[in-house]
Design a protein around this motif. Structure first.
Motif, short mmCIF file in Angstrom:
data_model
loop_
_atom_site.label_atom_id
_atom_site.label_comp_id
_atom_site.label_asym_id
_atom_site.label_seq_id
_atom_site.Cartn_x
_atom_site.Cartn_y
_atom_site.Cartn_z
N TYR B 168 1.07 -1.49 -0.31
CA TYR B 168 -0.34 0.08 -0.45
C TYR B 168 1.16 0.99 -0.34
N MET B 169 1.84 1.18 0.96
CA MET B 169 2.97 2.10 0.72
C MET B 169 3.58 2.82 -0.43
N GLU B 170 3.67 1.67 -1.02
CA GLU B 170 4.36 1.88 -1.73
C GLU B 170 4.27 2.17 -3.12
N HIS B 171 2.28 1.60 -2.83
CA HIS B 171 2.05 1.58 -4.65
C HIS B 171 1.18 3.32 -4.82
N VAL B 172 0.82 3.18 -3.46
CA VAL B 172 -0.59 3.66 -3.40
C VAL B 172 -0.57 5.62 -2.67
N MET B 173 1.02 5.61 -1.72
CA MET B 173 1.92 6.63 -1.48
C MET B 173 2.85 6.63 -1.78
N GLY B 174 3.49 5.95 -3.03
CA GLY B 174 4.58 6.38 -3.40
C GLY B 174 5.71 6.67 -2.59
N ILE B 175 6.32 6.18 -1.33
CA ILE B 175 7.43 5.96 -1.20
C ILE B 175 8.22 4.19 -1.31
N GLN B 176 9.39 4.79 -2.03
CA GLN B 176 10.00 3.27 -2.48
C GLN B 176 10.77 2.73 -1.58
N LYS B 177 10.76 1.51 -1.50
CA LYS B 177 11.24 0.35 -0.28
C LYS B 177 10.86 1.03 0.91
N PRO B 178 9.38 0.98 1.58
CA PRO B 178 8.69 1.53 2.92
C PRO B 178 9.47 0.52 4.19
N ARG B 179 10.14 1.97 4.88
CA ARG B 179 10.70 1.57 6.33
C ARG B 179 9.36 -0.06 7.17
N VAL B 180 9.70 -1.14 7.88
CA VAL B 180 8.66 -1.30 8.38
C VAL B 180 8.64 -1.66 9.12
N ALA B 181 7.75 -1.07 10.76
CA ALA B 181 8.88 -1.41 12.43
C ALA B 181 7.94 -2.34 12.58
N ILE B 182 7.76 -3.29 13.91
CA ILE B 182 6.73 -3.08 14.97
C ILE B 182 6.87 -2.66 15.74
N VAL B 183 5.82 -2.29 16.75
CA VAL B 183 5.72 -1.56 17.64
C VAL B 183 6.38 -2.22 19.24
N ASN B 184 7.22 -1.33 19.70
CA ASN B 184 7.40 -2.20 20.36
C ASN B 184 8.25 -1.49 21.96
N ILE B 185 8.72 -2.16 22.97
CA ILE B 185 8.74 -0.99 23.80
C ILE B 185 10.37 -1.20 24.18
N GLY B 186 10.86 -1.24 23.64
CA GLY B 186 12.45 -1.51 23.59
C GLY B 186 13.15 -1.60 22.89
N ALA B 187 14.42 -1.22 21.89
CA ALA B 187 15.03 -0.99 20.57
C ALA B 187 15.11 -2.60 20.25
N GLU B 188 15.47 -3.46 21.34
CA GLU B 188 16.57 -4.55 21.23
C GLU B 188 15.42 -6.03 20.70
N GLU B 189 15.89 -6.65 20.34
CA GLU B 189 15.18 -7.67 19.77
C GLU B 189 14.48 -8.74 20.83
#
Lengths: 344, 344
Positions: B168-189
Motif C-alpha cells: 500500500y505505502m509503495e504503490h498508493v503513497m509512492g514511498i520507495q522501499k517503505p520501512r517496516v517496524a513493529i511497535v515495541n517497548i524497547g529497541a532490542e530484539e
C-alpha cells in the motif's frame, strides 16, 4: 514536626549525573527540614559536586560510597547481579535493610525495575510491582499504571494495580475518590481484548475503588480518569507516545512560527503565555514514577531529569512515607485477598 | 485516459451526512474524469442535496436507493444482518457483485469492518483484513496497521499486515522501499510481549519487505517508520491517543495564547503560520483508512469527516484501483505462502 524521611538518591544515574542529582539533594534538604538525603555513588565525584554548595545542610546530606555505575545499555538482570557495588544496588540495599525509606534514580529503567523487585522486595500479597508514572492532562495529572517491564499481565495483576493506584492518587496526590478506568478500544463493556474482558467484571466488583469503566486513549489527555489501568506494554506505548507526540508538536509549532517575519514577531509576543501553558502540561513537576508495592519506595525519574524533577521526586518520597502508603497498601491487600487465596 | 473507477459513497454515514458525502461526490466527479460515484442511501434525501449543485456531472454520479440507515451505536454484527437495505449493506453488496470497485463510508466503524469481511469478503490467502489508517508525522504520514476490531492477533496475522502495508505505502503513497517496524517497548530484539517476540523473527526473515526492527511509540510522531505494525488493540490506542493528545494540546495552546492582551496580539500574528503547520499535521488530506485484503476496497473515513476527507478517500480508491493493489497483494500472498500451508 513531621518525622524524618531518609531518601537515597542515585548520584550516578541519568544523563545529568552527578550534577543534577546532587543539586536536587541540596535543594530538597535545604527546603525541607524533615528530609535527609543519602547520595549513593562515587565519593570523590559527589564530594566535588557538593563543594559547589558551600552552605548545604551537612547534617541532612551524607554520601554513601559505591564504586560502580550501571550503564543504561547494560542488560538489567546481569547488571544487578554483577555490579554489587553500583549506586543502584548499594542504594537499594540501604532501603532493603531499612536504613533508608526510599530510593530515587534517573538511571537505567530496567535495572531500577529489576533491583526494586529482587533487592527491595515486594510487599506481602503484591503479585507484581507496577511502575506508575504521572502523565499530564488538561485537568492536572493522571496515574498511568502499569508502564513497567513485566508484560503479559493477568487480570488479578490489573486489579491490584487499580487498588494501589487509587491509594496513591488519594493519599499522595490528594485526589478524593479517584476515578479508576481501564484502557479499552471502546466504551462498551463487551469490547476489548481477552485481558480487558476478563478484568472488567473484576474491577466492577471491587468495592474499595471508584471504577468508572473503560477509557479510550482519546479521552486520556482531557483527564477522563485519575487512575488509568492497563498492562505494561500498552502503558509503555501510551507513555512514550505522549512524550514523543508532545515533543514533535511543540517543535513543529515553534518551527512554524519562525517561518515568516510576521509570525516571528507574533512568536515573541505569545512566548511567555505559551511557556506557561506548556509548563502546566509537564508531569515532571510532580516528581517521578513510583514503583509501587515494594517494601520501601523506589522512584524512577527521567534519564534526562534535571534537579527540579529529582527534587520533587524526593519530596514525593516524603509524602509517601508520611502518608504511610505502604501500610495502607498492605492493609488493603490483606482485606482484598480472596477466600481461595487465603487458604493457600 | 485512465480507466473508469466506480466508487460507492455511503451518503447516510457520519455526523455530516448527507451534505458532506454528497458534496464530496460532486467534487470528486467534477475534478477527475475517470471517477464515477454511486451515492448509496435514501434517494429523496440524496437528490435534495444534489439539487444544490446544478452543474454536477450527471453522467458520473448516480444514486443507489437504500431505505435504511445503520446508526453508530448499533451492535455491528446484528445491524449488518438485519438492515439488508441499509446504505452500508446495499453499498457493499455492489462491490461484492463487482458492480463497483470500492466503498467509502463515514458511518459506524464496527459495521464497516464487519460488512467488509462478511459482505465484500477476504482475498484468497488473507487471514485477517486489517484497518490501516494513515497517521501524520513530522516527515509526512505513516501507515498504522492494524487498528481494526479483531483483537488478540497471531504472529502470522502481523506478518501479513506488514506485507499488505508495504504494498500500500509503495504503490498508493509512492514511498520507495517503505520501512517496516513493529511497535515495541524497547529497541532490542529480546524485548516485548509474547506476540512481539514471536513475530519479530518472522518479520526479520521476510524477504519482500524492508524490516527495520522495533519502533518505540516515542519515535512514531517523528516518522521513524513508514509501515507501523501492531495488533489492533495497541493500534487503536495509538490512533486514538494521537487524536486526543493533538486536540488537547492545540486547544490548550489556543487558550494559553488568549490569556493576556500581549499574547492575544501575538496570536493574531502567528495564526496563519500555525494553521499551515497544523494542516501539515493532518492525515485526513490523504483520505481515509483502508480495510486491506478484501475483494474490493473499503475505506473508512472519520465519523466527523468533511467533504475534503471523503473526496480524498474517493481519489484514494482510484489510485488503489489503478495501481491494482489487490492483484499485487494476491500475487504476494501466493508467493509468501509457506510450504506447509501450500500442502493444506
Amino acid at each position: 514536626m513531621s518525622e524524618t524521611v531518609k531518601v537515597v538518591v542515585d548520584a550516578m544515574g541519568g544523563d545529568n549525573a552527578p550534577a543534577e542529582p546532587v543539586k536536587a539533594a541540596v535543594e530538597a534538604a535545604t527546603q525541607r527540614q524533615n528530609i535527609q538525603v543519602i547520595l549513593a555513588g562515587r565519593k570523590d565525584v559527589i564530594e566535588q559536586e557538593l563543594a559547589k554548595y558551600p552552605d548545604y545542610p551537612r547534617e541532612r546530606i551524607s554520601v554513601y560510597h559505591a564504586s560502580e555505575v550501571i550503564e543504561t545499555a547494560e542488560p538489567p538482570v546481569a547488571a544487578i547481579r554483577k555490579k554489587k557495588d553500583s549506586s543502584i544496588v548499594a542504594g537499594m540495599n540501604l532501603v532493603r535493610r531499612q536504613e533508608a525509606d526510599a530510593f530515587v534514580s534517573s538511571g537505567s529503567t530496567g535495572a531500577v525495575l529489576v533491583g526494586g523487585q529482587v533487592l527491595v522486595g515486594r510487599l506481602k500479597g503484591v503479585q507484581r510491582p507496577p511502575l506508575a508514572p504521572l502523565i499530564p492532562t488538561q485537568k492536572g495529572v493522571s496515574l498511568l499504571i502499569d508502564c513497567g517491564a513485566n508484560v503479559d499481565a493477568r487480570p488479578s495483576h490489573l486489579v491490584q494495580f487499580a487498588q494501589m493506584g487509587s491509594i496513591y492518587m488519594e493519599h499522595v496526590m490528594g485526589i478524593q475518590k479517584p476515578r479508576v478506568a481501564i484502557v479499552n478500544i471502546g466504551a462498551e463493556e463487551e469490547k476489548g481484548n481477552a485481558l480487558v474482558k476478563e478484568t472488567f467484571p473484576l474491577l466492577k466488583a471491587c468495592e474499595d475503588i471508584h471504577f468508572i469503566g473503560s477509557i479510550e486513549a482519546r479521552d486520556i489527555p482531557a483527564g477522563g480518569a485519575d487512575v488509568i489501568v492497563c498492562e505494561a506494554f500498552v502503558g509503555n506505548v501510551i507513555l512514550k507516545l505522549y512524550e514523543g507526540l508532545g515533543g514533535t508538536m511543540i517543535s513543529m509549532i515553534k518551527e512554524g512560527m519562525m517561518g515568516s517575519a510576521r509570525s516571528k514577531v507574533g512568536a515573541l509576543l505569545v512566548k511567555p503565555a505559551l511557556k506557561e501553558t506548556l509548563k502546566s502540561f509537564d508531569a515532571t513537576r510532580y516528581g517521578g514514577a513510583p514503583l509501587l508495592g515494594l517494601r520501601g519506595l523506589v522512584v524512577k525519574t527521567h534519564g534526562s531529569a534535571k534537579s527540579t524533577e529529582i527534587r520533587n521526586a524526593i519530596f514525593q518520597c516524603g509524602q509517601f512515607r508520611e502518608q504511610r502508603i505502604n501500610e495502607k497498601i498492605g492493609d488493603f491487600l490483606v482485606k482484598a485477598v480472596s477466600p481461595e487465596e487465603k487458604s493457600l
